[in-house]
Structures are given as structure tokens and as C-alpha cells.
Design a protein around this motif. Sequence first.
Motif, PDB file in Angstrom:
ATOM      1  N   TYR A 189      -5.855   4.387   2.337  1.00 26.92           N
ATOM      2  CA  TYR A 189      -4.938   4.014   1.252  1.00 26.92           C
ATOM      3  C   TYR A 189      -5.653   3.158   0.193  1.00 26.92           C
ATOM      4  O   TYR A 189      -5.454   3.338  -1.007  1.00 26.92           O
ATOM      5  CB  TYR A 189      -3.716   3.261   1.814  1.00 26.92           C
ATOM      6  N   GLN A 235       3.447  -2.192  -6.661  1.00 30.31           N
ATOM      7  CA  GLN A 235       3.981  -0.918  -7.164  1.00 30.31           C
ATOM      8  C   GLN A 235       4.488  -1.075  -8.597  1.00 30.31           C
ATOM      9  O   GLN A 235       4.250  -0.222  -9.456  1.00 30.31           O
ATOM     10  CB  GLN A 235       5.114  -0.507  -6.232  1.00 30.31           C
ATOM     11  N   ALA A 242       1.525  -1.282 -10.876  1.00 30.45           N
ATOM     12  CA  ALA A 242       0.903   0.035 -11.053  1.00 30.45           C
ATOM     13  C   ALA A 242       1.728   0.883 -12.016  1.00 30.45           C
ATOM     14  O   ALA A 242       1.181   1.517 -12.930  1.00 30.45           O
ATOM     15  CB  ALA A 242       0.780   0.739  -9.703  1.00 30.45           C
ATOM     16  N   LEU A 295      -6.090   4.296  -3.662  1.00 26.91           N
ATOM     17  CA  LEU A 295      -5.537   3.483  -4.764  1.00 26.91           C
ATOM     18  C   LEU A 295      -6.647   2.993  -5.696  1.00 26.91           C
ATOM     19  O   LEU A 295      -6.446   2.883  -6.906  1.00 26.91           O
ATOM     20  CB  LEU A 295      -4.718   2.314  -4.204  1.00 26.91           C
ATOM     21  N   LEU A 323      -4.814  -5.032  -5.521  1.00 23.50           N
ATOM     22  CA  LEU A 323      -5.246  -4.196  -4.398  1.00 23.50           C
ATOM     23  C   LEU A 323      -6.361  -4.862  -3.603  1.00 23.50           C
ATOM     24  O   LEU A 323      -6.359  -4.867  -2.372  1.00 23.50           O
ATOM     25  CB  LEU A 323      -5.714  -2.838  -4.938  1.00 23.50           C
ATOM     26  N   ARG A 332      -7.326   5.707  -8.067  1.00 24.16           N
ATOM     27  CA  ARG A 332      -6.274   5.852  -9.076  1.00 24.16           C
ATOM     28  C   ARG A 332      -6.215   4.668 -10.040  1.00 24.16           C
ATOM     29  O   ARG A 332      -5.692   4.780 -11.138  1.00 24.16           O
ATOM     30  CB  ARG A 332      -4.911   6.000  -8.374  1.00 24.16           C
ATOM     31  N   HIS A 333      -6.713   3.511  -9.597  1.00 19.67           N
ATOM     32  CA  HIS A 333      -6.657   2.303 -10.435  1.00 19.67           C
ATOM     33  C   HIS A 333      -8.051   1.703 -10.505  1.00 19.67           C
ATOM     34  O   HIS A 333      -8.324   0.668  -9.869  1.00 19.67           O
ATOM     35  CB  HIS A 333      -5.657   1.297  -9.852  1.00 19.67           C
ATOM     36  N   THR A 353       3.098   1.634  -3.292  1.00 20.71           N
ATOM     37  CA  THR A 353       2.286   1.881  -4.489  1.00 20.71           C
ATOM     38  C   THR A 353       1.687   3.283  -4.441  1.00 20.71           C
ATOM     39  O   THR A 353       1.686   4.011  -5.452  1.00 20.71           O
ATOM     40  CB  THR A 353       1.177   0.821  -4.642  1.00 20.71           C
ATOM     41  N   ALA A 354       1.185   3.666  -3.266  1.00 18.68           N
ATOM     42  CA  ALA A 354       0.591   5.011  -3.151  1.00 18.68           C
ATOM     43  C   ALA A 354       1.649   6.077  -3.397  1.00 18.68           C
ATOM     44  O   ALA A 354       1.386   7.087  -4.057  1.00 18.68           O
ATOM     45  CB  ALA A 354      -0.033   5.192  -1.773  1.00 18.68           C
ATOM     46  N   LEU A 370       0.836  -1.213   0.000  1.00 19.38           N
ATOM     47  CA  LEU A 370       0.000   0.000   0.000  1.00 19.38           C
ATOM     48  C   LEU A 370       0.868   1.260   0.000  1.00 19.38           C
ATOM     49  O   LEU A 370       0.617   2.199  -0.769  1.00 19.38           O
ATOM     50  CB  LEU A 370      -0.938   0.000   1.210  1.00 19.38           C
TER      51      LEU A 370
END
Length: 310
Positions: free
Chosen positions: A299, A264, A267, A303, A275, A306-307, A208-209, A205
Amino acid sequence: MSAVTDEQDALTGLRVAVLGPGGVGGLLAALLARAGASVTCLASAGTAERLRTAGVRVESGHFGDFTTPVDAAERLTTPVDVVLVCVKATHLDDALERVPADVLGDALVVPLLNGVEHVGLLRRRYPEAGVVPATIRVESTRTEPGVVRHGSPFVTVDLVAVDGLGQRVRRLADALQQAGVTTRVGDDEQAALWGKLNFLAPLALLTTAAQATAGEVRESRREDLVAIVGEVAAVARAEGAPADEEQVVDFFDGVPAGMRSSMQRDAAAGRPIELDAIGGAVVRAATRHGVAVPVTARYVDELRERHPGS
Ligand SMILES: NC(=O)c1ccc[n+]([C@@H]2O[C@H](COP(=O)([O-])OP(=O)(O)OC[C@H]3O[C@@H](n4cnc5c(N)ncnc54)[C@H](OP(=O)(O)O)[C@@H]3O)[C@@H](O)[C@H]2O)c1
């Protein structure tokens, strides 16, 4: 699977199917085939064709570079002793179409995915089979179909000897060990699965964030790191697994500064990320147990935005 008498017998006649011959699956397929097991990789038509003609190529500082012939097919059509499930969580449903329950019978099914919820899914889908919770510690990347770069100086598998499956699990452990995979057999399912997630969920998390390394996030997001580790540990304990947040933070502080997570990397490459299987599973378990996980949930939500679709 026939009875095991000693370690020498473990690989003889062992029939293994590897669903998803990528970073993890390709490495295990190649090691087991090289050591003498009968290995069939289950993959898409293109990858299966490539594997049948060129085998699996492993590039590894630890094991050396080698190519091993394997069998490959799009679907399981004959019985095997073990199916190693090595696809990512995002491809699991589609990939399982390649493993019909009636052909699988009571074979062992050993998922090496990160996460926890796939074990229940596999048990519901294959009630006759022996689903063996397992985890793998390795860094291994599929660089192209049938080609694997193994970067870590180790590969360690933890298997859980579920009631009634102990002898077959120990035979598989012996076979993996003979093939060069450090293999441990435990008896606590929750401890095995959450033991991995305790570290992996915060690492995945945060890195990747932030799109940053472990070394960067442990400096720049220290408060979130400590909070997420504590939240995941609380959920793990609620699930019946031992968890020690101080130990996890110490471990986080000790990993190489340049360490990245596969979430990560996925992503960054624009691939679907695991996720839901990692962060989503923690949040769902927390909700079930009434454990507050505000930072983890923040988180996961961020995410997800964003994804989309993850
Ligand atoms: N890699 C690591 O170092 C590592 C370490 C610990 C845990 N894990 C976990 O292990 C799991 C697998 O990760 P990975 O890195 O090995 O993934 P990966 O390299 O992406 O490999 C996944 C494989 O699954 C195949 N696949 C995708 N959809 C399929 C389908 N419908 N039918 C059959 N095969 C399909 C892909 O085939 P193609 O080759 O044809 O694309 C690929 O070979 C993940 O849960 C990951 O979190 C990975």
C-alpha cells in the motif's frame, strides 16, 4: 514554568506557542486563549496578520461558535512554557525554522502530529527542551486561515509524563482540561504513539488507496484490512507497545461507516499526504525489527507512486 499547587492555577500565567494554527492548532489555541492562557500562534506572515487582527474563529457543535483574540508572530522571539507543534508532518522541517533552539530553551515541546518518528527528530533538534510525546483525537478542519470547524463531539489529548517532566506535564494537562480538552497523562511513550497508529495507519492507507470511506473499505478490502492491522500490531509489539489486532478490527468495524481519514481528504484535495510519517514509519520500524509487513509495504509503495514526493 512555575510550580503547580492545584488545578485552578494551571492556566494563570501559562505561556503557550502554537506552531501551525490549523485544524488542531487553531482549536487548541482558541480554547486555551479563551480560558485565560497567554497564546501566541506561529504562522506564515499572512496567517499571522489575520490572526492578530481577527483572532481565531471556532465553529463547533461541542464548544459553540466563538472568536478569541490571540497573539501571532512569524517566529518565536520570547520564551514560552510550552510549544504545541500542530503542523502536518509534510511541513514540519520548514515550520521548525520558526522556533529557534536558543529562544525555546528548556520549554516543553508537545507535538500533536500523527506518526511516531517526529519525537526523535524534535529531541535531536532541541536537546535542552522537554519533548513530550502526545496524541490528539479530534476531527477539526481549518476552513480558511484562522477559522476552524470542529466536527467531533470530543477532543482528547494524551500526554506522556516523560521522566523529569512530570510536574510540568501535569500542569499542562490541568490547563488543557480547564480549557475543555479531555486530557490524560500516561507514562508509556510507545503505547501512546503506537496505540494511535495501530488504528490510524490501516484506516489512512486503506481509505486513501481506495478513495473510499471506512464503511466501504471494511467490506471491499476486508482481507487487506485484517492483514494490515495484524502487521502494524506486530511492529507495535516489536517496538515495545501493547497491541491487540482483534480489538483494532472490532474498533474498525464499529466506527461510523462514513468515516474518512485526513490522508484521504488531503489526497483528494491534491495536497501532500502524510504517507511517509504514517505508512513509511511503520515499514521502517518493521525493517529494523525484521518483521514482515508485505501488505502494508504494498500500500505504501502504491500510494508513493500515485503521490510522488510523499
Ligand atoms: N485535523 C484533525 O482532525 C486531526 C486529528 C488528529 C490528528 N491530526 C494530526 O495533526 C497534525 C495537524 O493536522 P491539521 O489537520 O491540524 O493540519 P492543518 O489544518 O493543515 O493545519 C496545519 C497548519 O500548519 C500551518 N503551517 C503549514 N506550514 C507552516 C509553516 N512552515 N510554518 C508555520 N505554520 C505552517 C498551516 O498554516 P496556514 O493556515 O497558514 O495554511 C496550518 O494552519 C497532522 O499530523 C494530523 O495528522 C489532525
